[in-house]
Write a protein that holds these residues in place. Sequence first.
Motif, PDB file in Angstrom:
ATOM      1  N   ASN A 148       3.843  -2.743   4.401  1.00  0.00           N
ATOM      2  CA  ASN A 148       2.646  -2.034   3.951  1.00  0.00           C
ATOM      3  C   ASN A 148       2.761  -1.640   2.480  1.00  0.00           C
ATOM      4  OD1 ASN A 148       1.444  -2.208   6.450  1.00  0.00           O
ATOM      5  ND2 ASN A 148       2.114  -0.190   7.119  1.00  0.00           N
ATOM      6  N   LYS A 149       3.928  -1.174   2.092  1.00  0.00           N
ATOM      7  CA  LYS A 149       4.148  -0.794   0.697  1.00  0.00           C
ATOM      8  C   LYS A 149       4.024  -2.009  -0.219  1.00  0.00           C
ATOM      9  CE  LYS A 149       5.455   1.990  -2.660  1.00  0.00           C
ATOM     10  NZ  LYS A 149       4.530   3.037  -3.172  1.00  0.00           N
ATOM     11  N   ARG A 208      -3.895   5.311   1.210  1.00  0.00           N
ATOM     12  CA  ARG A 208      -4.190   5.753  -0.149  1.00  0.00           C
ATOM     13  C   ARG A 208      -2.953   6.348  -0.819  1.00  0.00           C
ATOM     14  NH1 ARG A 208      -8.883   4.080  -2.722  1.00  0.00           N
ATOM     15  NH2 ARG A 208     -10.711   4.398  -1.416  1.00  0.00           N
ATOM     16  N   ALA A 209      -2.233   7.172  -0.079  1.00  0.00           N
ATOM     17  CA  ALA A 209      -1.062   7.844  -0.648  1.00  0.00           C
ATOM     18  C   ALA A 209       0.101   6.874  -0.851  1.00  0.00           C
ATOM     19  CB  ALA A 209      -0.636   8.998   0.259  1.00  0.00           C
ATOM     20  N   LEU A 210       0.367   6.030   0.148  1.00  0.00           N
ATOM     21  CA  LEU A 210       1.507   5.117   0.080  1.00  0.00           C
ATOM     22  C   LEU A 210       1.356   4.087  -1.031  1.00  0.00           C
ATOM     23  CD1 LEU A 210       4.208   4.341   1.432  1.00  0.00           C
ATOM     24  CD2 LEU A 210       2.907   2.836   2.953  1.00  0.00           C
ATOM     25  N   SER A 211       0.116   3.765  -1.394  1.00  0.00           N
ATOM     26  CA  SER A 211      -0.105   2.753  -2.427  1.00  0.00           C
ATOM     27  C   SER A 211       0.434   3.194  -3.793  1.00  0.00           C
ATOM     28  CB  SER A 211      -1.596   2.429  -2.541  1.00  0.00           C
ATOM     29  OG  SER A 211      -2.333   3.559  -2.971  1.00  0.00           O
ATOM     30  N   ARG A 212       0.545   4.508  -4.019  1.00  0.00           N
ATOM     31  CA  ARG A 212       0.966   4.994  -5.335  1.00  0.00           C
ATOM     32  C   ARG A 212       2.171   5.932  -5.304  1.00  0.00           C
ATOM     33  NH1 ARG A 212      -4.502   6.248  -8.878  1.00  0.00           N
ATOM     34  NH2 ARG A 212      -5.457   4.172  -8.650  1.00  0.00           N
ATOM     35  N   ILE A 213       2.620   6.293  -4.119  1.00  0.00           N
ATOM     36  CA  ILE A 213       3.763   7.204  -4.002  1.00  0.00           C
ATOM     37  C   ILE A 213       4.947   6.433  -3.433  1.00  0.00           C
ATOM     38  CG2 ILE A 213       4.645   9.302  -2.915  1.00  0.00           C
ATOM     39  CD1 ILE A 213       1.830  10.386  -2.844  1.00  0.00           C
ATOM     40  N   CYS A 244       0.153 -13.685   4.286  1.00  0.00           N
ATOM     41  CA  CYS A 244       1.360 -13.465   5.098  1.00  0.00           C
ATOM     42  C   CYS A 244       1.665 -11.972   5.215  1.00  0.00           C
ATOM     43  CB  CYS A 244       2.550 -14.199   4.488  1.00  0.00           C
ATOM     44  SG  CYS A 244       2.481 -15.995   4.651  1.00  0.00           S
ATOM     45  N   GLY A 245       1.517 -11.251   4.098  1.00  0.00           N
ATOM     46  CA  GLY A 245       1.767  -9.817   4.110  1.00  0.00           C
ATOM     47  C   GLY A 245       0.798  -9.078   5.012  1.00  0.00           C
ATOM     48  N   ALA A 267      -0.120  -6.271  10.263  1.00  0.00           N
ATOM     49  CA  ALA A 267      -0.858  -6.048  11.505  1.00  0.00           C
ATOM     50  C   ALA A 267       0.045  -6.239  12.725  1.00  0.00           C
ATOM     51  CB  ALA A 267      -2.053  -6.998  11.573  1.00  0.00           C
ATOM     52  N   LEU A 268       0.836  -7.315  12.723  1.00  0.00           N
ATOM     53  CA  LEU A 268       1.724  -7.577  13.855  1.00  0.00           C
ATOM     54  C   LEU A 268       2.806  -6.511  13.974  1.00  0.00           C
ATOM     55  CD1 LEU A 268       2.138 -11.452  13.536  1.00  0.00           C
ATOM     56  CD2 LEU A 268       0.807 -10.210  15.243  1.00  0.00           C
TER      57      LEU A 268
END
Length: 297
Positions: free
Chosen positions: A23-24, A88-93, A219-220, A225-226
Amino acid sequence: MQWRRHITGLAFSFVFIVSYFTNKFVLSVLKFTYPTLFQGWQTFIGAVLLLLCGKLGWVEMSRITRSAALSWLPGSFLFVGNIYAGSRALSRIDIPYFFTLQNSSHVVGYIIIKLLYRENTQWLKFSGICLILLSAICLPLCDPQFDYSSYLWAVCHLLSVGSYRVFQVHNKSSNLSDFEQQCINYLFSVFLLALAAHPTGDFMGALEFPSLQSHTFYCGCCASALLGFFLLLATVKLKRGLSLVHLEVWVFMSKVTAMFLSPFIFHMDFNTRSLSCVVISHVGEALLVYSDRDSHL
């Protein structure tokens, strides 16, 4: 047998770490910051796989009544807030800072339980809560890459996580299993995020996304999702095979491992003060886990 329990825990830990890293990667490295589409895709695949597994008899799912689904809707609202604000938070932290802020969901749960249920608290648990709260307050002042909007989303995320945890434990109006609860969460999330995709501009923005033709991007997204679905399976299996305290231990160990590995995979800006906040927060979480262990002996 004991070794099977350890294998289940190790499988959970592996999926947990790889899921967060994937996800990151999609959110930060590929910069796909369209959470209605990203989380809508994850929950759609999760719903399809869960319903398919239920149909084939691979997971235990009964027919969900309308009254049970309606009684669970507040939890589904909190679940959507959890995944949307979390993206939202994980995208920048950075991951260590994200987990440090996420730990504050224990503070939210503690306050709600104190106000609504008047439960007594051990001094060890109270000490852990104080350490977690202190580190979360100090972290924005110490983070060399502080971003106001990202921390605001992190606050929304931890409020949703803490409230959802309390609702899940204390809501007795429906006798839903873990899989049935998650099925309602998935279906409601797909519906709500699909409605929000156009007003938020995520749909039009995604059409112009530079990496849309990249195999790495697809692929990411597929892997995320999986992995989210596999994490659900591993969590439920671990919860049923062991006590809730053991699940908390495995979650804690997985988070610590992910934080240790993340600087080797993702670029991080950190200093001594910010790392101190991370350490203090997870010392506090360790005290919470230990106090729960004592209360169950």
